[in-house]
Motif scaffolding. Structure first.
Motif, PDB file in Angstrom:
ATOM      1  N   LEU A  66       0.959  -1.040   0.095  1.00 22.40           N
ATOM      2  CA  LEU A  66       0.001   0.105  -0.061  1.00 22.40           C
ATOM      3  C   LEU A  66       0.871   1.373   0.023  1.00 22.40           C
ATOM      4  CD1 LEU A  66      -2.761   1.199   0.218  1.00 22.40           C
ATOM      5  CD2 LEU A  66      -2.636   1.237   2.751  1.00 22.40           C
ATOM      6  N   LEU A  67       2.052   1.247   0.730  1.00 23.67           N
ATOM      7  CA  LEU A  67       3.017   2.382   0.907  1.00 23.67           C
ATOM      8  C   LEU A  67       3.459   2.713  -0.285  1.00 23.67           C
ATOM      9  CD1 LEU A  67       4.176   4.502   2.641  1.00 23.67           C
ATOM     10  CD2 LEU A  67       5.996   2.826   3.198  1.00 23.67           C
ATOM     11  N   GLU A  68       3.681   1.677  -1.141  1.00 24.47           N
ATOM     12  CA  GLU A  68       4.320   1.920  -2.472  1.00 24.47           C
ATOM     13  C   GLU A  68       3.462   2.653  -3.602  1.00 24.47           C
ATOM     14  OE1 GLU A  68       5.641  -2.040  -3.774  1.00 24.47           O
ATOM     15  OE2 GLU A  68       7.344  -1.953  -2.135  1.00 24.47           O
ATOM     16  N   ILE A 145      20.261   4.974  -4.602  1.00 24.67           N
ATOM     17  CA  ILE A 145      19.469   3.677  -4.943  1.00 24.67           C
ATOM     18  C   ILE A 145      20.111   2.684  -4.208  1.00 24.67           C
ATOM     19  CG2 ILE A 145      19.238   1.982  -6.925  1.00 24.67           C
ATOM     20  CD1 ILE A 145      20.161   4.022  -8.876  1.00 24.67           C
ATOM     21  N   ARG A 146      19.207   1.702  -3.876  1.00 24.98           N
ATOM     22  CA  ARG A 146      19.262   0.840  -2.825  1.00 24.98           C
ATOM     23  C   ARG A 146      18.593  -0.559  -3.147  1.00 24.98           C
ATOM     24  NH1 ARG A 146      18.512   0.443   3.092  1.00 24.98           N
ATOM     25  NH2 ARG A 146      17.937  -1.582   2.639  1.00 24.98           N
ATOM     26  N   ALA A 157      11.332   7.052   0.064  1.00 26.16           N
ATOM     27  CA  ALA A 157      11.805   5.818  -1.176  1.00 26.16           C
ATOM     28  C   ALA A 157      10.618   5.350  -1.877  1.00 26.16           C
ATOM     29  CB  ALA A 157      12.523   4.821  -0.313  1.00 26.16           C
ATOM     30  N   ARG A 158      10.985   5.216  -3.176  1.00 26.49           N
ATOM     31  CA  ARG A 158       9.950   4.597  -4.054  1.00 26.49           C
ATOM     32  C   ARG A 158      10.487   3.434  -4.826  1.00 26.49           C
ATOM     33  NH1 ARG A 158       7.325   8.944  -7.900  1.00 26.49           N
ATOM     34  NH2 ARG A 158       6.482   7.070  -8.758  1.00 26.49           N
ATOM     35  N   TYR A 270      15.164   0.385  -5.257  1.00 20.02           N
ATOM     36  CA  TYR A 270      14.348   1.485  -4.478  1.00 20.02           C
ATOM     37  C   TYR A 270      15.224   2.743  -4.732  1.00 20.02           C
ATOM     38  CZ  TYR A 270      10.995  -1.020  -2.014  1.00 20.02           C
ATOM     39  OH  TYR A 270       9.815  -2.093  -1.503  1.00 20.02           O
ATOM     40  N   VAL A 271      14.705   3.857  -5.100  1.00 19.55           N
ATOM     41  CA  VAL A 271      15.321   5.069  -5.608  1.00 19.55           C
ATOM     42  C   VAL A 271      14.869   6.012  -4.182  1.00 19.55           C
ATOM     43  CG1 VAL A 271      15.566   7.226  -6.765  1.00 19.55           C
ATOM     44  CG2 VAL A 271      15.405   5.126  -7.854  1.00 19.55           C
TER      45      VAL A 271
END
Length: 301
Positions: A66-68, A145-146, A157-158, A270-271
């Motif tokens: 949901l957060l994404e 980025i990770r 983070a997205r 994620y960025v």
């Protein structure tokens, strides 16, 4: 609609905090208010969003999903609500410091920054590639980025894409030693070991159901993913590689995917950027281009 947006905003801040109390402080409300908002969302979705304990809260798998969706939606709403011309009075300029793993340098970072430079020549780009776990805030990182979900409340983070971890080998090696019939069979085959530069020890290989396997007697050891892939392409050993590295070679027939039924669930790429209030236009420009570049990486489906 305003009430629903506020509930989602509370959820986002809570997910980026270590406790309901911290979220309450950041939003200027009470922990009880945070609890009520989360309970309303859980009742609406019919799912638990956070695992609660007396010491901390931990987001659930449903909550992560949901957060994404919520983060980009709220950011888009905030962009639309901003008055015309706000923040555009000055040219997009200044320095943006970027960090990413070495393996993403030429594959994602450089293509993204080429586009940034073409559109915004006033932006100076400072790139720090590293596989070491670092403190992005202390080091003044603007965008990074990770691999893996970020729960650090200091960052936004997205998720750009998903990364799979196939075990691969060159056809010439398979012709010589054969296919492994299971994870345990890897112990009797030539394999690579990727060194974790944070600890000096080999990274474990990951498989389904949370199983891990660490090479005990690797035939090839490297602290660089491209060097490791080069050894695999040369037919020296089996390796577990990120799919954005291996996919083009699998497609061309230079590498073969083995033990596919044992692969772990995909990991997120994620960025992220530090959460420091309004986002400067230069940081937003780099963030958006990196998000697009990582989302366009080669992938296995």
């Amino acid at each position: 609609m305003n009430k629903e947006l506020e509930l989602l905003r509370v959820f986002r801040v809570t997910a980026e905090s270590s406790s309901f109390r911290e979220a309450a402080v950041r939003l200027g409300t009470s922990p009880q208010g945070i609890t009520r908002a989360i309970q309303r969302l859980e009742a609406h979705y019919g799912e638990v969003l956070f695992h609660r304990s007396t010491r901390q809260v931990r987001i659930t798998a449903f909550g992560e999903g949901l957060l994404e969706q919520v983060r980009p939606a709220l950011e888009r709403f905030e962009d639309l609500w901003r008055p015309p011309g706000a923040g555009r009075q000055a040219a997009v300029s200044g320095t943006v410091r970027v960090t990413a793993p070495h393996s993403l340098g030429t594959r994602a970072v450089l293509p993204a920054l080429e586009r940034v430079a073409a559109r915004h020549p006033g932006i100076a780009l400072d790139v720090r590639l590293s596989d070491r776990v670092s403190n992005a805030v202390d080091e003044g990182i603007d965008v990074g980025i990770r691999v893996g979900f970020m729960r650090d409340s200091r960052f936004v983070a997205r998720k750009a894409t998903e990364m799979r971890l196939p075990v691969v080998a060159a056809p010439r090696l398979l012709k010589k030693v054969g296919l492994p019939d299971g994870i345990d069979a890897l112990a009797g085959l030539p394999v690579t070991a990727a060194v974790d530069i944070n600890t000096g020890r080999p990274w474990p290989w990951h498989f389904k159901a949370g199983r891990q396997w660490t090479p005990a007697s690797p035939a090839f050891v490297a602290d660089n993913a491209d060097m490791e892939m080069g050894a695999v392409l040369a037919g020296l050993a089996f390796a577990q590689l990120a799919d954005y590295m291996a996919a083009p070679h699998i497609a061309s027939g230079k590498l073969v995917r083995v033990l596919q039924e044992q692969e772990p669930p995909a990991w997120g790429l994620y960025v992220y950027r530090p959460q420091r209030g309004p986002v400067p236009a230069r940081v937003r420009a780099v963030f958006d281009e990196l998000l697009a570049a990582v989302g366009s990486l080669p992938a296995l489906r």
